[in-house]
Enzyme design. Sequence first.
Site, PDB file in Angstrom:
ATOM      1  N   VAL A  17       0.458  -1.091   0.000  1.00 55.30           N
ATOM      2  CA  VAL A  17       0.146   0.226  -0.072  1.00 55.30           C
ATOM      3  C   VAL A  17       0.810   1.387   0.096  1.00 55.30           C
ATOM      4  O   VAL A  17       0.608   2.185  -0.851  1.00 55.30           O
ATOM      5  CB  VAL A  17      -0.863  -0.048   1.265  1.00 55.30           C
ATOM      6  N   ALA A  46      10.004   6.643   5.504  1.00 53.97           N
ATOM      7  CA  ALA A  46      10.619   5.926   6.579  1.00 53.97           C
ATOM      8  C   ALA A  46      10.575   4.393   6.492  1.00 53.97           C
ATOM      9  O   ALA A  46       9.259   4.125   6.181  1.00 53.97           O
ATOM     10  CB  ALA A  46      10.327   6.554   7.808  1.00 53.97           C
ATOM     11  N   GLY A 135     -10.667  -2.005   2.609  1.00 57.94           N
ATOM     12  CA  GLY A 135      -9.819  -1.460   1.602  1.00 57.94           C
ATOM     13  C   GLY A 135     -10.315  -0.148   1.004  1.00 57.94           C
ATOM     14  O   GLY A 135     -10.573   0.937   1.892  1.00 57.94           O
ATOM     15  N   ILE A 137     -13.238   0.428   0.042  1.00 53.92           N
ATOM     16  CA  ILE A 137     -14.617   0.861   0.226  1.00 53.92           C
ATOM     17  C   ILE A 137     -14.673   2.111   0.932  1.00 53.92           C
ATOM     18  O   ILE A 137     -14.489   1.927   2.178  1.00 53.92           O
ATOM     19  CB  ILE A 137     -15.376  -0.129   0.280  1.00 53.92           C
ATOM     20  N   GLU A 191      -1.890 -15.639   3.278  1.00 56.45           N
ATOM     21  CA  GLU A 191      -0.543 -15.740   3.498  1.00 56.45           C
ATOM     22  C   GLU A 191      -0.004 -17.143   3.785  1.00 56.45           C
ATOM     23  O   GLU A 191      -1.177 -17.930   4.138  1.00 56.45           O
ATOM     24  CB  GLU A 191      -0.514 -14.784   4.792  1.00 56.45           C
ATOM     25  N   ASP A 202      -8.401 -10.846  11.794  1.00 57.57           N
ATOM     26  CA  ASP A 202      -8.560  -9.545  11.137  1.00 57.57           C
ATOM     27  C   ASP A 202      -9.768  -9.068  10.979  1.00 57.57           C
ATOM     28  O   ASP A 202     -10.174  -7.987  11.176  1.00 57.57           O
ATOM     29  CB  ASP A 202      -7.890 -10.071   9.593  1.00 57.57           C
ATOM     30  N   LYS A 206     -11.620  -5.183  12.333  1.00 61.91           N
ATOM     31  CA  LYS A 206     -12.360  -4.418  11.514  1.00 61.91           C
ATOM     32  C   LYS A 206     -13.784  -4.407  12.290  1.00 61.91           C
ATOM     33  O   LYS A 206     -14.393  -3.430  12.273  1.00 61.91           O
ATOM     34  CB  LYS A 206     -12.534  -4.982  10.125  1.00 61.91           C
ATOM     35  N   GLY A 311      -5.574  -4.979  -1.620  1.00 64.03           N
ATOM     36  CA  GLY A 311      -5.008  -4.847  -2.792  1.00 64.03           C
ATOM     37  C   GLY A 311      -4.185  -3.451  -2.775  1.00 64.03           C
ATOM     38  O   GLY A 311      -4.845  -2.495  -1.997  1.00 64.03           O
TER      39      GLY A 311
END
Lengths: 441, 441
Positions: A17, A46, A135, A137, A191, A202, A206, A311
Amino acid sequence: MTDDRRLRVALLGAGSVGSQVAALLLTHQDELADRAGVALDLVGIAVRDVDAPRDADLPRELFTTDAEGLIVGADIVIELMGGIEPAREYIALALNSGADVVTGNKALVATHGSELFDVADQVGATVSYEAAVAGAIPIIRPLRDSLAGDRVQRIMGIVNGTTNYILDRMDREGSDFDVVLADAQRLGYAEADPTGDVEGFDAAQKAAILASLAFHTAVPVDAVHREGITAIDKTVMDAARGAGYVIKLLAVCERLEGAAESPTGEAISVRVAPALVPRDHPLASVHGANNAVFVQAEAAGNLMFYGAGAGGVQTASAVLGDVVSAARRHIAGGVGVGESTRANLPVLPIGRVTTRYQITLDVSDEPGVLSTVAGILAEGRVSIATALQTVITEANGESGTARLVIGTHRALEQDLSDTVDRLAASGVVDRIVSVLRVEGD
Amino acid sequence: MTDDRRLRVALLGAGSVGSQVAALLLTHQDELADRAGVALDLVGIAVRDVDAPRDADLPRELFTTDAEGLIVGADIVIELMGGIEPAREYIALALNSGADVVTGNKALVATHGSELFDVADQVGATVSYEAAVAGAIPIIRPLRDSLAGDRVQRIMGIVNGTTNYILDRMDREGSDFDVVLADAQRLGYAEADPTGDVEGFDAAQKAAILASLAFHTAVPVDAVHREGITAIDKTVMDAARGAGYVIKLLAVCERLEGAAESPTGEAISVRVAPALVPRDHPLASVHGANNAVFVQAEAAGNLMFYGAGAGGVQTASAVLGDVVSAARRHIAGGVGVGESTRANLPVLPIGRVTTRYQITLDVSDEPGVLSTVAGILAEGRVSIATALQTVITEANGESGTARLVIGTHRALEQDLSDTVDRLAASGVVDRIVSVLRVEGD
């Protein structure tokens, strides 16, 4: 209309990202300046290792390992490093140095959001995090601003692309979990260690963020009931399909009434679990790695927000939207929109939630079994809405086993779970194939 | 955190949306104060007739016929009267008196938006209009803020609930336009004079607003190409269904390349017309009077926003979201987010647009006809992708007529339209049944 000043933008992190955000800041400089009303100068990035390979071709002189030096003197700090520390420390430093902060760090927002929003409030700065959930949205801003005059009753979100990809392929191809997971890992949808996704960690982060916003209540991630999708095998998937449902990993945030511990009787439930969704529900047609958030509000009715949930470049779009908004605010002055946790509703444990359930059992194919099962359910205050018993046939004839699929009326989770324990111990049940909540009807 | 001040809120208009806004402001007073950080006092409702019947039970003493007296001294003015005058004059008065304005008036925003945004900019106030497009669905804020760092490529919106209700019922029931329209009028989905909806005027206003926001360009409503749905009969609907499409009235706002009149070659097209949408496109499953806006952006990819497009209480939700945001800004100081029309892209006439088309013709069922038709298309630079000819049979045998359905590759609208004229004059075509654009594939 463009301000003569230029804003100094510091970026922390250059992963998938971060490197897209940097690339877009550089290539769309003029357009972004037009939109923000002020030029946005990317003054540095950084990273831990300035020589690591990146997804985008970026000027080497922008990279630095001195994050703190970069942060002090920046007007806007974009944090895309992930993880808790040092991200938390850096964001606090940025806010205390007078910068506005944009982050996509869901773990940090879910666990230390309140603390950072408080710092931002004190210094009159903002922390924006549209990229942290779903993401590209837009869902944070609609919940915080567009629905600010409404009362959200329920959110049902497909907020993890990996698990939706896996469940969608299992549903459409009739494939096994392990096969699809391996494929997803090969294709980069999952992953190497898929735990965070398939066990619902995850999605739980959220869910905590969505519930906090929707119900104006600080919801700690520990208060989110969490179940993963590893128990969903082909048998469970087939049974769901046969009954007209599709299985989705849903983040459900729900306003409940009648809670004794709340002065108004209002409380909330926040849960992440695989659930049966009717085929004709808008969430049922969210395929692949896409995300969607379905919101039911008192006045607005049903709303749905749909798009790519992950993405690099897609998520970068959400980050840049926040950057432009932060820039406008930074030059215009005035304080930002603080987070509101004034409602402070209690989060009820999962045992206090009522939903409909579908219970799939393998039972002995002999007289009286259905009556025994029905008796145990009635005793446990779980009312049967539908029941379907089919004899399981094997290659060499009948198996002596029947598959029993029971749909219940709304029942209290605690009653349901006690009842399932009693069924397991009853002697007539060979196997509890699955117990799934039905959401969205 | 709540400010000691109280904000004076004035409401202009008490129709179906206005009366719900007033009712929600009164019943949710404490909650809205918490969210806004300041109390919101509804100080009056300006109407033409204080004794007219209302959708909600509101205190009689709030009503007044003196709109101007109410406006002067208000901190936030909510305009829900509709129409151009005196709404325009009242909004200008409100802005010049230091109030922030919230409006749901799409006709006014579409025709005089730029002028009002300029006044707001000059005095440092805001005009918000989330309710003007797609009712309760948050679409203005996502386009203006969330996608501020992205480049919108195309918007396809179902933004008129009446026509979607009619087309959806025609599609699902195989009913005739007139029958469904009459039913829609009886049920309150369509007005006694349905012109504004069925001829696409309402959708064109919304398209102008969406295009202006998405492309940072002032798009006058006159620049929107507009076709209504009155020519969509059962035959056309059946042909669409047979070819795997559903017909939707779409507002399409599209970024185009290669325009000589633009320094960057960039231009836009804004059009409202019934279009063929593939059955598996997310817009195809938007049923009833619901609205949905599908957005394709360079970085974000495909996004969709779905919900109720109309209704008093649903639209009131959007109005109140704007009111709470305006209140936060009003007490925090700082200027609002102005509209950006800096890109100022030319809007191309419909003849310059390229899309795919489906042409349905009744032709004489005799040798050589297909070849003649194909020749005319080739000569007109319209390339055929698919062709299906079927003989039309009637009760008493063959009719001597064949139905020819031609799907084209992307063609220039001007070429297509000239070609259709030549087909009509060719002598082999009995009837042009329909010529429809294919959007969304």
